[in-house]
Design an enzyme around this catalytic site. Structure first.
Site, PDB file in Angstrom:
ATOM      1  N   ASP A   1      47.565  38.996  52.282  1.00  0.00           N
ATOM      2  CA  ASP A   1      46.808  40.237  52.280  1.00  0.00           C
ATOM      3  C   ASP A   1      46.028  40.255  50.963  1.00  0.00           C
ATOM      4  OD1 ASP A   1      45.935  42.895  52.815  1.00  0.00           O
ATOM      5  OD2 ASP A   1      47.553  43.671  51.560  1.00  0.00           O
TER       6      ASP A   1
ATOM      7  N   ASP B   1      43.957  43.302  49.112  1.00  0.00           N
ATOM      8  CA  ASP B   1      44.047  44.413  48.167  1.00  0.00           C
ATOM      9  C   ASP B   1      45.507  44.760  47.901  1.00  0.00           C
ATOM     10  OD1 ASP B   1      42.717  46.091  46.434  1.00  0.00           O
ATOM     11  OD2 ASP B   1      42.638  47.749  47.851  1.00  0.00           O
TER      12      ASP B   1
END
Lengths: 290, 290
Positions: free
Chosen positions: B29, B31
């Site tokens: 992932d 952010d």
């Protein structure tokens, strides 16, 4: 028919007088009951004036938040209804009443809603900010730091044709403050129109704000009991002596049942009211025959 | 700590190598994991280049729908990451892939979303209408009859800073047609920012459209399995040889568990991943020590 069971009687014949004798007040939903859009339901104006002639109190109770009491009274008059401003209870007015008398609010409101709501809030001394378009200016980089008004103590959500991501975001930022009140006019998810058409209702906007804020709003509109209490307090109504007339089971009839009113549905549906008619004009013969 | 039970081990020491030996691919992932806003997480770029040096495939898997693959590759490069465009799987790209390969869509899309989404749709030959502001012009009287494009065969909802009542209404009108596809990028309800701040996520917008349309959208973003399948199909990945690294339990870790990947959480939370670290940089010693 779903409502042909023992609990719901078709209203007609001697039953009409019997029912009318048993109540002092009649609360009417507006759209779909006494008018459709801008057209009065044939016979509805006559029904209302005859009810008044017979000494009944009549009220207009609507979840629509886009009009002030004055605007409703004007619309009612223009469509031939005998109606006074203080007989009208729309959610714009009731929402202002709720914030003022139930919450004792004295600060400002961040309003996702109509100018009519702003006017009703101002009429009880509450200033509202946020009405109208709230455009994104250029490239918005810092959404979480949009300027907030420090005097805002409540977020109110009603119908807003200018609803936008910016407004959703601003409402959420205000609601991050735990002591910020959160009030919605109503939860209707779709506004049905003629010909099977519909448009998104306030419930869609309110749900977006609730999802973002991770909080539940208090709603004042039907089926919230506050909508009836708002009328009852002002006119000293006894629930069992009231008849609620509506076309929606999930708002009008549900409110009526919850508050102990007699309920009258003007259309077919899925829940079971006490009575139903095909049109409010079905009351005419009994009213005129006396 | 909620994750100190037997099912979640703190990743460190010899366990790091053991874990890395057991996988061929690492899905990150973005952010909160490799960057925060516009700042790379210290050590993250080094971790990724070392993983690649050791022959691991690396992918960047994000629910953010505001960037194309190219825009992500550029951002990754500018922050010092060794990343190629085809290693990036954002929901703008995955949504286009879903419509093209899973649904075989050839008509137009009514897009509540960003220009990046429009670009990714065009890249697979799908035309999108609706991007950008959609202002109310004057007094809108007939919301249910807004002009619709007859070639539209799908409504797609992603992050849209120009989301508005007009767009909500238009989406609803398209979705009244039963054969109109309905796809959302993701259901994240809030986008957390530094300092405890947050802004409304795409889930709020999607829920408003779902409420109005009385239909459920198919979402492609995490935790939807499609997000992993999108990567797996293109690179022939075996789930049990993959590690999903994320900071959110309800998206990253849930997707990983659902698809049979190993899962690594970089922050604390309420669900139980297989492993956790305080920062992705915790992998550095083991990686550098070889």
């Amino acid at each position: 028919l779903l409502m042909s069971g023992s609990q719901c009687a078709r209203l007609g014949g001697p039953l009409v007088r019997q029912l009318l004798d048993s109540v002092d007040s009649v609360l009417f939903d507006c759209d779909g009951v006494i008018w459709r859009g801008d057209q009065a339901i044939p016979g509805a104006a006559r029904v209302i004036s005859l009810l008044k002639q017979r000494g009944k109190k009549v009220f207009f109770v609507t979840n629509n938040s886009t009009k002030t009491r004055k605007m409703y009274a004007d619309k009612l008059s223009s469509l031939g209804f005998d109606a006074a401003e203080d007989e009208v209870f729309g959610t714009a007015f009731c929402c202002a009443a709720y914030l003022r008398s139930e919450c004792g609010l004295r600060g400002k409101v961040y309003l996702v809603g109509s100018d009519a709501m702003r006017q009703e809030l101002e009429a009880v001394g509450i200033q509202a900010v946020g009405v109208g378009p709230d455009p994104v200016s250029g490239k918005q980089l810092d959404w979480a730091s949009v300027p907030l008004d420090p005097e805002v103590q409540a977020v109110v959500v009603g119908f807003d044709e200018h609803f936008s991501y910016m407004k959703l975001n601003r409402a959420m930022q205000y609601l991050t403050q735990k002591d910020c009140l959160f009030v919605g006019t109503n939860r209707d998810t779709r506004l049905p129109l003629e010909g099977g058409k519909a448009v998104p209702g306030t419930g869609c906007l309110l749900q977006a704000v609730e999802t973002a804020a991770q909080r539940q709003a208090q709603t004042v509109g039907k089926p919230s009991r506050f909508m009836f209490e708002c009328v009852a307090q002002r006119f000293g109504l006894r629930p069992e002596r009231c008849l609620m007339v509506g076309d929606r089971l999930d708002t009008d009839i549900l409110l009526g049942s919850a508050c102990g009113l007699k309920t009258l549905l003007t259309l077919t549906g899925v829940m079971v009211p006490d009575y139903y008619v095909e049109s409010i004009a079905d009351l005419l013969p009994a009213l005129q025959g006396e």
